[in-house]
Every structure is written in C-alpha cells, then in structure tokens.
Design a protein around this motif. Structure first.
Motif, mmCIF file in Angstrom:
data_model
loop_
_atom_site.group_PDB
_atom_site.id
_atom_site.type_symbol
_atom_site.label_atom_id
_atom_site.label_comp_id
_atom_site.label_asym_id
_atom_site.label_seq_id
_atom_site.Cartn_x
_atom_site.Cartn_y
_atom_site.Cartn_z
ATOM 1 N N ALA B 4 1.059 -1.197 -0.023
ATOM 2 C CA ALA B 4 0.155 -0.245 0.308
ATOM 3 C C ALA B 4 0.629 1.310 0.115
ATOM 4 C CB ALA B 4 -0.914 0.154 1.587
ATOM 5 N N TRP B 5 2.029 1.541 0.842
ATOM 6 C CA TRP B 5 3.115 2.209 1.090
ATOM 7 C C TRP B 5 3.907 2.265 -0.251
ATOM 8 C CZ3 TRP B 5 3.245 6.289 3.901
ATOM 9 C CH2 TRP B 5 3.064 6.482 4.939
ATOM 10 N N LEU B 6 4.368 1.170 -0.776
ATOM 11 C CA LEU B 6 4.708 1.514 -2.331
ATOM 12 C C LEU B 6 4.293 1.761 -3.434
ATOM 13 C CD1 LEU B 6 7.410 -0.090 -3.400
ATOM 14 C CD2 LEU B 6 6.437 -1.726 -4.027
ATOM 15 N N CYS B 8 1.325 3.789 -2.453
ATOM 16 C CA CYS B 8 0.895 5.329 -2.065
ATOM 17 C C CYS B 8 2.443 6.425 -2.441
ATOM 18 C CB CYS B 8 0.740 5.622 -0.978
ATOM 19 S SG CYS B 8 -0.525 5.060 -1.110
ATOM 20 N N VAL B 9 3.678 5.669 -3.038
ATOM 21 C CA VAL B 9 4.595 6.788 -3.078
ATOM 22 C C VAL B 9 4.413 6.888 -4.617
ATOM 23 C CG1 VAL B 9 7.575 6.502 -3.144
ATOM 24 C CG2 VAL B 9 5.795 5.945 -0.876
ATOM 25 N N LEU B 10 4.609 5.576 -5.211
ATOM 26 C CA LEU B 10 4.689 5.984 -6.417
ATOM 27 C C LEU B 10 3.292 6.607 -7.154
ATOM 28 C CD1 LEU B 10 5.977 4.403 -9.597
ATOM 29 C CD2 LEU B 10 4.090 2.852 -9.629
ATOM 30 N N CYS B 12 2.907 9.332 -5.448
ATOM 31 C CA CYS B 12 3.029 10.401 -5.199
ATOM 32 C C CYS B 12 3.932 10.851 -6.458
ATOM 33 C CB CYS B 12 3.266 10.247 -4.020
ATOM 34 S SG CYS B 12 3.221 11.490 -2.434
ATOM 35 N N ARG B 13 4.825 9.961 -6.593
ATOM 36 C CA ARG B 13 5.463 10.590 -7.394
ATOM 37 C C ARG B 13 5.037 10.611 -8.910
ATOM 38 N NH1 ARG B 13 10.518 12.778 -6.344
ATOM 39 N NH2 ARG B 13 11.314 11.705 -8.022
ATOM 40 N N LEU B 14 3.745 10.009 -9.174
ATOM 41 C CA LEU B 14 3.786 10.369 -10.547
ATOM 42 C C LEU B 14 2.574 11.537 -10.497
ATOM 43 C CD1 LEU B 14 2.056 6.361 -11.435
ATOM 44 C CD2 LEU B 14 4.160 8.390 -12.070
#
Lengths: 210, 420
Positions: B4-6, B8-10, B12-14
């Motif tokens: 889930a974090w992964l 979100c992080v992706l 976020c970066r997108l």
C-alpha cells in the motif's frame, strides 16, 4: 455511516496483538504523540519528532526538494484493524539565502496549494498540525488507536524510471525492489492509544481538514 | 501494508511533478550565477571555462542555466544526462550561494564508475575499390585503468590488408594527472595486392619486402606539458615475419615522440576547434632495428561551427628519410586522404613524402568535401591530385560518393561506414 459501537471491551487477542506490535514501532517513551479533538477532526502534535534532520536536511541544504508523505490511521483495535485513514504530502525546500535563521518553505499541494516559510521546528510543527483526520461518527466512549506515519518520498525512483523514450521497465523494477527500506528513505512512526474522544483535550474548532 | 505504501509512494511520484515544479522550491526565485562540473581530480567552471569531457549539446544545456532562474527539475534531468554521457556511477548536484546576493551556484559532482565494460565498433567502412574494413573492441575500465581487446580487418589504411588483434592497457593517471601510460600489443596477418607485389619486385631499395605477419609492442607515456599541450614519448618495437618462413624475422625498433595541441574557443553562437600535432619517429641500429629511418609528420586541423554549419580544414604533411618498412610508409587514396582515388593506382608501395589538405563543409548531415594532395618518393616529381565528394554524415556514420578529378573520365568511388 458511523462506526458501530462495541462498547469498551477489548478482547484478550487484541491486547496480545498490541503487545506484539508495540516493539515494531520505533516509538520511544519520550516520543509522545499528543492527540487533540476540535469537534470534527483529530489533530496530533509531537514536539520530539524532528524530521528536518539527517539525510533529508542534507538534501535540503544542497538546494534540493524533499517530499514528505504523512499518514494518519485509526484502528478499532491495537493497530490491527484500520477503519479510517488520511494521507497528506508536504513539499519542503530550504532557502539557501536564509539570513540569521534557517528558513524552510513548506508547501501542501492539495487541495489548494498553500506555502509557508518557517524555521525548522516551526516548519515541522506546521506539517504535523496540518495532518488531521476526521473523527465524525466515532462514539465518544469507544476506544480507538491512532498511528502516525511519516516518510520521505524517494528522490531517485522516477528520474531513473522515466527516460527519454518513456518508461524503462527494467529500471522501474530495479529501483523498487533493490532499495533497502530505511537506508535512503527515513521513516518515523508514532502510535497512540487506546484513546477515547471523551477523554481528549478539546480545542476550538478549526474546520474540517481530514 | 508495504505494498500500500509502495503504491502511494509511486502515485505520489507520478503526481510529483509538484516537487519538481520550479515554483515549489523556494530557491527557484534565485538566478544561476555559475555552473561547476567536477570529477575525480578535475573541476570546470562552465561560466569561464570549457571542457571536452561532455558533448557540445549537453554543454550548451548546462551553460544555458547561467543567468536564468534556478529550475530544480532541470538539474535532475541534466545530472541524469551527465551520468549517461560520462558512464559515471553517480552524478549529484547541489545549489550553493553565489558571490552575489540572490544568485546561486549549481555544482555537479561526477563520481566515476568503479568498473565499467564497453563494447565499441570503432570503425566499419566500405570502399567500392578496397572492400570492407572494420575494427571493434571490448574493454574494461576501473578507475583510471582500462584494458581493451580489439579485432581488426583493415584493407583501407595501408597498402596491405591486415587482420588480427589489438590489446591495449592504459593508466590515465600514472602517479599524477599530468602523466598517463599506455601499452599496446598488435598482431596481424597480411594479404597483398598484386600491384604492390609487382612494384616491390622492381623497387627493393625503397622499403621492406612483403611480410606475412607483423607484431608491434608499443609502450608510451603521455605528459601534459601545459594544458592543452601534451607530449607523448614511447617506443615502437615491430617484428616482421618474412613470406618465406626460413628467412626469419626482421625488426623495426623506433623511438617516437608526438606533440599535440588542442584548443577550443567558444562564444555564444560559434565554436572553433584547433588541433595540431607533430611526430618524430626514429629507428636506428643502436636499439637493434634492422631498418634505419626517421619519420616526421605534422598536421593542423581547424573547425568552425555556427548553428548547423560546420567548416573544417585539415592540413597534413609527412616525410620519411631512410628505408622504412611498408607499414610505416604513407598511403593516400583511402577513406581519409585523397578520397575517391585508388591507392594502388596512386602509389602501390605508398610514398616517403606526402602532403594533403582537405576542406569540408557540412550543413546538418549533408557534407561536401574537397581533397588535394600528393604522394611521392624522394627524387620523384610530386603530382598534385584532387578529388571532390558529397555525402551524408551523422555523428560517426558516413555515406559519401567521391570523384577523383582527372582528365578523361569520371570514376566515382562509393564509401560508407562508421569512421572515427
């Protein structure tokens, strides 16, 4: 729809899980998470938490931009079953021409971009204050647990994945699966609970945020 | 949870144009005063200096930052391009205060790769008269040390077609940045054109006999006298195996020295390059050589670039005193000198005197060239020859048709390939 109340009984299994989960958090006794309630939202404060330090600070002092990703999660039992969550993103940069006191620019991009220019501790506090979660519908006497999580968004992932000719799939997988958590991307976690709305410090209403 | 974090992080970066947007970084309001590029043992201030370590295009992109408002997103992209061009392990960047308030200095630091492997096609040409020629090499680089193993089959450069291998070791920093060491070993087998063998039979006094194989051992040191002037000194130890195996081996052992100069002059719209070199090579019996001769060459190359226009003039001359082996004699009528002419027709044994000038004009990929030169032996009357050509050239890839200018008939020569 409001959460169904189950009274204040916590099962033995939940307590056991809480006991097992507690050491997983890097929270120390000194790292208290103060939780307050303004009638709509839960707000947190953690004066001991200094995330503008270490590698993120070094990156900021080099003129770079660091993105912090914060999350508040409410659990109906000791950090096992989440029932509400809110995320926020803080974009931080450091003014390299700061005069006497170091100044950090913090931008909250969503929903409407807001930017402040503050010293380090004030900037940290501002980020945390802006991370609030809606507590409407939560019975005042029902216990719940709150978990605060903050981490930096890795700087390298997209710059290496997005190339001139589009997305480099190979680099995407290498980047995401070769990175060791905790080495480049610091993470801070603070648990709180059990809490009850009725017990929390009431602050004046600050409007709906979470 | 981790995934889930992964996600979100992706995500976020997108969405994270935002963190890269210039207006998000508080330093985006400051003007870039200078751009510094540094690596192991070198630093270049692109405001006042130039460097040939990176391509012209990338250098222009870096220089274009100066005088503009800081764009942090551009710095990430440029660091990525620098990493690619320099095959570096990492390129980091930082922004520091400039000399003047409200101005900033951008510093890129290049961290070299610990070990890198390369596979290069150095040359691959087709000449309608001489056929295919090619050379390639596989190399390993660790810090300042590099080793390469190359394969060669060349019917273009000399009057012989030679095929074999080439091994090279190089230390680009021997104790100091001013000194580099190189050791090269070459081993080739030869094939001869009938016109060369015929000419050899009647001119034995000019050069060596035809040989079936040759080896060369060549250690050399390059000293940076004063940038941009370098001096290379070394020995060239060649062994020639006679066509008749019972005749044994002959040696050509020579000392050589080459002085090189390179200067690049840049302004906002134009770029000028000036290269010069002169070589002296001497083989004597004192160091065990069977051939006694001295070889001198000198060359000057000037290039002017303005936008898509490029004009180049390349002048070169050489002289050999004494009896040099065939592999050291000058050759024209290949894909470098007097393009379009047939080298076996000009001089099947090569010459011990040569002079040449090439003028090239390029507009984008379209190229026009004019070659003029002469090759002869001492005591002969030099015959000036010229050729004209037109072609396409993009980076190292070239496709051209050359016309030798002579009375009577036009016989164009078609050339294509990858040229250094």
């Amino acid at each position: 729809m409001s959460e169904p109340s189950r009274g204040s009984r916590i099962s033995r299994r939940s307590w056991l899980l809480a006991g097992l989960a507690a050491p997983l958090f890097r929270a120390r006794a000194a790292d208290n998470l103060a939780v307050s309630f303004d009638g709509d939202n839960l707000h947190i404060a953690s004066p001991d938490l200094h995330f503008l330090a270490g590698k993120p600070l070094a990156r900021l002092k080099d003129g770079g931009t660091v993105v912090f990703f914060g999350r508040l999660t409410l659990f109906r039992d000791p950090f096992v079953t989440p029932f509400r969550r809110v995320d926020a993103r803080f974009v931080v940069s450091y003014d390299i021409w700061s005069e006497k006191e170091a100044r950090f620019a913090v931008t909250v991009p969503e929903p409407a971009p807001r930017t402040v220019l503050l010293p380090a501790s004030a900037a940290e506090a501002w980020c945390i204050e802006n991370l609030a979660i809606n507590a409407s519908g939560l019975p005042p006497d029902r216990p719940f647990w709150l978990l605060f999580d903050l981490r930096t968004v890795p700087r390298k992932d997209l710059s290496q994945v997005l190339g001139d000719s589009g997305i480099n799939i190979k680099n995407f997988f290498i980047e995401f699966f070769s990175r060791q958590p905790g080495t480049d991307d610091p993470q801070w976690t603070r648990p709180a609970g059990p809490l009850r709305l009725a017990d929390l410090v009431r602050t004046s209403g600050r409007g709906k945020i979470g | 949870m981790k995934y889930a974090w992964l996600g979100c992080v992706l995500l976020c970066r997108l969405l994270a144009a935002a963190p890269q947007d210039p207006e998000v970084n508080v330093n985006a309001r400051y003007t870039v005063e200078s751009v510094i590029l540094s690596g192991q043992g070198w630093t270049t201030n692109l405001r006042s200096e130039t460097t040939d370590k990176i391509s012209l295009g990338l250098r222009h992109e870096l220089v274009a930052l100066i005088g503009q408002k800081l764009n942090p997103a551009a710095l990430d992209s440029l660091a990525s391009n620098l990493k690619k061009e320099l095959s570096a392990r990492e390129v980091t960047h930082r922004v520091v205060r400039g000399e003047t308030p409200e101005e900033v200095r951008v510093e890129f630091e290049v961290k070299p790769a610990k070990v890198s492997a390369d596979l290069n096609l150095n040359q691959f040409v087709y000449d309608a008269k001489q056929g295919w020629s090619g050379s390639g090499a596989a190399g390993l680089t660790a810090g300042s040390h590099s080793v390469s193993l190359g394969l060669v089959s060349d019917g273009d450069w000399l009057d012989e077609r030679y095929a074999g291998f080439r091994v090279r070791y190089e230390d680009k920093r021997l104790l100091t940045d001013r000194l580099s060491f190189r050791f090269q070993v070459e081993s080739y087998h030869e094939q001869w054109n009938s016109s060369t063998l015929t000419a050899l039979a009647s001119h034995t006094e000019l050069t060596s006999e035809a040989y079936r194989a040759r080896q060369n051992f060549q250690p050399s040191l390059t000293i940076t006298v004063a940038k941009p002037l370098t001096l290379e000194v070394g020995t060239r130890l060649e062994r020639f195996e006679a066509e008749d195996p019972t005749a044994g081996t002959l040696a050509s052992d020579a000392l050589f020295t080459t002085l090189r100069y390179h200067q690049r002059l840049d302004d906002s719209a134009n770029q000028q390059d000036l290269d010069g070199d002169c070589t002296l090579q001497a083989a004597t019996r004192a160091i065990g050589s069977d051939y006694v001769y001295s070889l001198r060459t000198a060359g000057v190359r000037y290039q002017f670039r303005h936008g898509k226009h490029t004009v180049t003039d390349n002048a070169w001359t050489g002289m050999i005193l004494g009896r040099a082996p065939l592999s050291d004699r000058f050759v024209m009528g290949n894909t470098y000198y007097l393009r379009g002419w047939n080298k076996y027709e000009l001089d099947p044994l090569g010459g011990n005197r040569a002079v040449h000038n090439a003028v090239e004009y390029r507009y984008g990929p379209v190229e026009l060239f004019y070659d003029a030169g002469a090759i002869w032996d001492a005591g002969q009357q030099p015959i000036p020859r010229q050729s004209l050509g037109v072609g396409l050239r993009e980076s190292a890839f070239s496709l051209a048709v050359a016309f030798p200018m002579r009375s009577g008939h036009i016989e164009p020569i078609f050339m294509m390939g990858i040229l250094p």
